[in-house]
Design a protein around this motif. Structure first.
Motif, mmCIF file in Angstrom:
data_model
loop_
_atom_site.group_PDB
_atom_site.id
_atom_site.type_symbol
_atom_site.label_atom_id
_atom_site.label_comp_id
_atom_site.label_asym_id
_atom_site.label_seq_id
_atom_site.Cartn_x
_atom_site.Cartn_y
_atom_site.Cartn_z
ATOM 1 N N GLY A 284 0.825 -1.153 0.019
ATOM 2 C CA GLY A 284 0.171 -0.148 -0.127
ATOM 3 C C GLY A 284 0.903 1.183 -0.015
ATOM 4 O O GLY A 284 0.648 2.084 -0.776
ATOM 5 N N ILE A 285 1.959 1.433 0.687
ATOM 6 C CA ILE A 285 2.890 2.480 0.801
ATOM 7 C C ILE A 285 3.480 2.662 -0.591
ATOM 8 O O ILE A 285 3.502 3.833 -1.042
ATOM 9 N N LEU A 286 4.049 1.424 -1.150
ATOM 10 C CA LEU A 286 4.745 1.771 -2.394
ATOM 11 C C LEU A 286 3.831 2.067 -3.365
ATOM 12 O O LEU A 286 4.091 2.735 -4.233
ATOM 13 N N GLY A 287 2.395 1.442 -3.211
ATOM 14 C CA GLY A 287 1.619 1.659 -4.348
ATOM 15 C C GLY A 287 1.198 3.379 -4.130
ATOM 16 O O GLY A 287 1.220 4.131 -5.202
ATOM 17 N N ASN A 288 1.228 3.958 -3.006
ATOM 18 C CA ASN A 288 0.899 5.447 -2.862
ATOM 19 C C ASN A 288 2.366 6.105 -3.367
ATOM 20 O O ASN A 288 2.152 7.228 -4.020
ATOM 21 N N ILE A 289 3.330 5.790 -3.096
ATOM 22 C CA ILE A 289 4.505 6.207 -3.852
ATOM 23 C C ILE A 289 4.514 6.411 -5.166
ATOM 24 O O ILE A 289 4.668 7.386 -5.770
ATOM 25 N N VAL A 290 4.490 5.213 -6.104
ATOM 26 C CA VAL A 290 4.407 5.307 -7.264
ATOM 27 C C VAL A 290 3.259 5.966 -7.838
ATOM 28 O O VAL A 290 3.410 6.432 -9.097
ATOM 29 N N SER A 291 2.244 5.738 -7.269
ATOM 30 C CA SER A 291 0.900 6.649 -7.764
ATOM 31 C C SER A 291 1.166 8.001 -7.780
ATOM 32 O O SER A 291 0.880 8.809 -8.752
ATOM 33 N N LEU B 290 -12.801 6.360 -6.497
ATOM 34 C CA LEU B 290 -12.191 5.201 -5.588
ATOM 35 C C LEU B 290 -12.276 5.924 -4.045
ATOM 36 O O LEU B 290 -12.272 5.258 -3.156
ATOM 37 N N LEU B 291 -12.286 7.423 -3.755
ATOM 38 C CA LEU B 291 -12.529 7.908 -2.662
ATOM 39 C C LEU B 291 -13.753 7.687 -2.085
ATOM 40 O O LEU B 291 -13.923 7.355 -0.914
ATOM 41 N N TYR B 292 -14.734 7.690 -3.055
ATOM 42 C CA TYR B 292 -16.026 7.263 -2.284
ATOM 43 C C TYR B 292 -16.198 5.683 -2.039
ATOM 44 O O TYR B 292 -16.536 5.534 -1.110
ATOM 45 N N VAL C 10 -16.970 3.867 1.812
ATOM 46 C CA VAL C 10 -18.095 3.249 1.933
ATOM 47 C C VAL C 10 -17.462 1.853 2.227
ATOM 48 O O VAL C 10 -18.370 0.935 2.978
ATOM 49 N N LYS C 11 -16.233 1.591 2.330
ATOM 50 C CA LYS C 11 -15.770 0.306 2.805
ATOM 51 C C LYS C 11 -15.768 0.218 4.294
ATOM 52 O O LYS C 11 -15.724 1.494 4.883
ATOM 53 N N THR C 12 -15.664 -0.761 5.012
ATOM 54 C CA THR C 12 -15.746 -1.018 6.291
ATOM 55 C C THR C 12 -14.272 -1.232 6.884
ATOM 56 O O THR C 12 -13.977 -1.155 8.063
ATOM 57 N N ASP C 13 -13.240 -1.692 5.931
ATOM 58 C CA ASP C 13 -11.715 -1.842 6.577
ATOM 59 C C ASP C 13 -10.962 -1.766 5.213
ATOM 60 O O ASP C 13 -11.169 -1.383 4.222
ATOM 61 N N ASN C 14 -9.645 -1.479 5.827
ATOM 62 C CA ASN C 14 -8.489 -1.308 4.670
ATOM 63 C C ASN C 14 -8.937 -0.200 3.817
ATOM 64 O O ASN C 14 -8.790 -0.091 2.684
ATOM 65 N N LYS C 15 -9.024 1.025 4.605
ATOM 66 C CA LYS C 15 -9.417 2.076 3.575
ATOM 67 C C LYS C 15 -8.620 3.210 3.710
ATOM 68 O O LYS C 15 -8.532 3.999 2.422
ATOM 69 N N VAL C 16 -7.468 3.167 4.471
ATOM 70 C CA VAL C 16 -6.642 4.460 4.720
ATOM 71 C C VAL C 16 -5.690 4.531 3.385
ATOM 72 O O VAL C 16 -5.633 5.544 2.966
ATOM 73 N N ASN D 299 -5.773 8.928 -2.959
ATOM 74 C CA ASN D 299 -7.086 9.506 -4.056
ATOM 75 C C ASN D 299 -7.379 11.119 -3.583
ATOM 76 O O ASN D 299 -7.720 11.696 -4.291
ATOM 77 N N SER D 300 -6.924 11.132 -2.307
ATOM 78 C CA SER D 300 -7.122 12.723 -1.931
ATOM 79 C C SER D 300 -6.248 13.520 -2.489
ATOM 80 O O SER D 300 -6.427 14.626 -2.636
ATOM 81 N N VAL D 301 -5.021 13.036 -2.454
ATOM 82 C CA VAL D 301 -3.802 13.707 -3.016
ATOM 83 C C VAL D 301 -4.186 13.719 -4.452
ATOM 84 O O VAL D 301 -3.954 14.854 -5.181
ATOM 85 N N GLY D 302 -4.540 12.556 -5.239
ATOM 86 C CA GLY D 302 -4.822 12.682 -6.603
ATOM 87 C C GLY D 302 -5.906 13.739 -7.053
ATOM 88 O O GLY D 302 -5.828 14.472 -8.093
ATOM 89 N N LEU D 303 -6.963 13.670 -6.210
ATOM 90 C CA LEU D 303 -8.043 14.597 -6.435
ATOM 91 C C LEU D 303 -7.660 16.081 -6.432
ATOM 92 O O LEU D 303 -7.864 16.784 -7.471
#
Length: 270
Positions: free
Chosen positions: A14-21, A59-61, A65-71, A77-81
């Motif tokens: 997840g961290i690596l995905g955030n960095i590359v994204s 994806l932010l929405y 609405v997910k119950t877990d693993n949302k951070v 997606n907040s940064v991307g928006l």
């Protein structure tokens, strides 16, 4: 020695995905710096940035609405928006009037109207325990459509035997990005994140193989290939367009004469 567990691996991907994204989101910065310096959009289109903004909004929405693993989804997606919103703001400021009107309609009908329909429909007409699944399917379908976009690039490279319109760094980072998010989705057992990135990875590998095949080919569009056939999002301003700034305007009468005598002139409208 502490053993790596699935949550640890999911966090790492997840961290690596955030960095590359983040790197992918920042890739158009040189383009918009050029737009700012020249006070002109020079034929660039707003559609890719509107689509990227819509994807981040969806994806932010979904994350909310997910119950877990949302951070991880919320952060990138907040940064991307925000980044895509800045790109579109700069575009609207410096675009010619027709492009401004088109972009405004796109943002109102697509980014605002369609998004509002999705949110209202899933919020009022679906049960809470099924809402995440419905929104997840919508995100997955939209992601598949977006990931299919490179097919036009692949077709272009094969037809022209040139990788001029397919930068290797962008293809590479998009492929790595798809790999990171695929494993993240797989580890947290989120089909709606993992599945679309299989296509992203496949198309990315195909682009890099084509790059290896055609990287030494002569750059430029083949004589029999018409510029008008280029996908709109791939028509970049050439050297001639770059020189045609407000400070060095050509003689309009000469252009009109050349167009009349040539019989097939006229500028390319994107």
């Amino acid at each position: 020695m502490t053993m790596l567990t699935v949550p640890h691996l999911a966090f790492a991907f997840g961290i690596l995905g955030n960095i590359v994204s983040m790197l992918v989101y920042l890739a158009p910065v040189p383009t918009f710096y050029k737009i700012y310096k020249r006070k002109s959009t020079e034929g660039f289109q707003s559609i890719p940035y509107s689509v990227a903004l819509f994807s981040a909004m969806l994806l932010l929405y979904y994350a909310f609405v997910k119950t877990d693993n949302k951070v991880m989804l919320i952060t990138i997606n907040s940064v991307g928006l925000c980044i895509e919103a800045v790109y579109l703001l700069v575009y609207i400021i410096y675009a010619p009037r027709p492009a401004k009107i088109y972009t405004a309609k796109l943002l109102i009908l697509f980014n605002t109207g369609l998004y509002a329909v999705i949110v209202l429909f899933t919020f009022f007409f679906s049960e809470e325990d099924r809402r995440a699944k419905i929104v997840g399917w919508i995100c997955a379908v939209f992601s598949v459509i977006v990931f299919a976009a490179p097919l036009s690039i692949i077709r272009l490279v094969i037809r022209t035997k040139s990788v001029e319109y397919m930068p290797f760094p962008l293809s590479f980072f998009l492929t790595v990005c798809a790999v990171m998010w695929f494993f993240y989705g797989l580890l947290i057992r989120d089909f709606f994140i993992a599945f679309p990135n299989v296509l992203g990875f496949s198309f990315g590998i195909a682009q890099m193989i084509l790059y290896a095949i055609y990287k030494d080919a002569k750059k430029g569009v083949l004589p029999e290939f018409k510029l008008q056939e280029l996908p709109n999002c791939l028509v970049f301003p050439g050297a001639e367009k770059a020189e045609n700034t407000d400070d060095t305007k050509p003689n309009e009468e000469q252009e009109n004469t050349a167009t009349t005598e040539g019989g097939a002139g006229g500028e390319l409208k994107v």
